[in-house]
Design an enzyme around this catalytic site. Sequence first.
Site, short mmCIF file in Angstrom:
data_model
loop_
_atom_site.label_atom_id
_atom_site.label_comp_id
_atom_site.label_asym_id
_atom_site.label_seq_id
_atom_site.Cartn_x
_atom_site.Cartn_y
_atom_site.Cartn_z
N GLU A 27 0.89 -1.16 0.03
CA GLU A 27 0.13 0.00 0.00
C GLU A 27 0.79 1.22 0.03
O GLU A 27 1.54 1.37 0.97
CB GLU A 27 -0.75 -0.11 1.29
CG GLU A 27 -1.96 1.30 1.17
CD GLU A 27 -2.78 1.58 2.56
OE1 GLU A 27 -3.73 2.30 2.42
OE2 GLU A 27 -1.95 1.25 3.46
N HIS A 33 -11.36 -0.04 1.27
CA HIS A 33 -11.83 0.16 2.71
C HIS A 33 -11.58 1.48 3.15
O HIS A 33 -12.32 1.90 4.05
CB HIS A 33 -11.36 -0.89 3.55
CG HIS A 33 -9.84 -0.70 3.69
ND1 HIS A 33 -9.02 -1.14 2.90
CD2 HIS A 33 -9.14 -0.24 4.91
CE1 HIS A 33 -7.79 -0.97 3.30
NE2 HIS A 33 -7.64 -0.44 4.39
#
Length: 527
Positions: free
Chosen positions: A263, A325
């Site tokens: 990420e 998310h």
Amino acid sequence: MSRPWWHGAVLYQIYPRSFQDSNGDGIGDLPGITARLPYFVELGVDAIWISPIFPSPMADFGYDVADYCGIDPRFGTLGDFDLLLERAHGLGLKVLLDFVPNHSSDRHPWFVESRSSRDNPKRDWYIWRDPGADGGPPNNWISDFGGPAWEYDEATGQYFSHAFLKEQPDLNWRNPDLRAAMMDVLRFWFERGVDGFRIDVLWHMVKHADFPDNPVNPDFAEGMGEMWRVLQLHSTDQPEVHGIAAEMRAIADSYGDRLLIGEIYLPVEKLMTYYGSVEAPGVHLPFNFQLIGAPWNARALATLIEAYELALPENGWPNWVLGNHDRPRAATRFGEAQARVAAMLNLTLRGTPTIYYGDEIGIADVAIPADKVADPRERREPGKGLGRDPVRTPMAWDESDCGGFTAGEPWLPLHPDWRARNVAAERGDAGSTWTLHRDLIALRRATPALATGEWHPVYADDAVLAYERREGDTRVLVALNLTAEPARLPLPDWARGLTPRLSTLGGLPGFEHGALILMGDEGVILT
């Protein structure tokens, strides 16, 4: 030469609290995911990535880990996880976990020891600094959740660093013992059979050794999150992080065909550095989030895609993401019709795509009543639209109470149209968003040019984005109308003999004088 499994794969992200509850407590769990494994086979995805399931006080819903080698009782047991893994592998599915290496929970035994005294052997496993000259925080770094990135500890008279909540103290990756312990965490799960990891906030993991102030952001404006008051020049993306990524990669490679995804929210030129080098490879896939924030404009997207392709290092495999998310859902950003076009884009570009749970049935962001807000991000800076609850709401499986997600009270409310927008209803509808996803994945799997072939630009104007996918002599044309009005695509000579295979609207597109006529909000694949 054989390709790694993820080159042709489609990944699917599960937010476990919201996927399937098996025991009626209103929170999704591992047995619930296990029960739904056949669903992934039906949809056609190749791997599931499960957001954190480790023991946690849930200050940040699992991203505050209190034990890196266990399972939180809310989600089940290690035995439940082993069963999930066994059954997934039996169905041909890969399983990825989240690895949260930047910080732990303040309840983790390591931090309890670290803060117990200045001379504790684990003191240096976390980042401690003396107060600044004015007695306040050591520098001006700001937490991503607002407020100083430092918390004062009265007992020991020093501050500890926390890039997120104060309940999430930053680990000190410059300490060799901490580094070794965290690498052992990766080995623990690889030994259990996990197929890879998504590495949380990889670019955050190392801080500048001298802890200088971050420069003030000249473009900061009121209404932005407080974290944007400064530029994170010294608190993120430090050169030493690449050595850590290389060590993680070496461990993953030692277990065979395992995948590491990083990420990383950075500009493309910096993102590319996380692939590492020939001598020291980094993560296999630095997450490419450009589609989440890109302007929905054909010319802009054409430029973005080509620039990304050209920036990739040799042997660097691309990847694409429409949602996750933390960010608004595709159906909210684009509207339902264009979200279908976006799904075709995501699943036909070169590289590994990731689908966020619920996007395959077109769930949009859900308005959360004030008394139901759970996300600490929203509670710390209310009213700025930073909360993540709206994109973490429960999955709807059928029209029964609570959408078949739970027999109890769901931890967050479902989308208001769940009785119509659910898997069972869409599975039986040839024109549904779910059916489109299934058919796109099936066509991708059956067409090597779409799965792993080359990408070449074809056309872009104010409405239409078109590109070619090519594998050997096989050529495929993807044409996307990014507007609600009909549009015309002049076909290149090589494409005039191709056959329409799939439209986001169903049916067959029209042709006129050597041009493809696209309806508004239509994407088409010609093979």
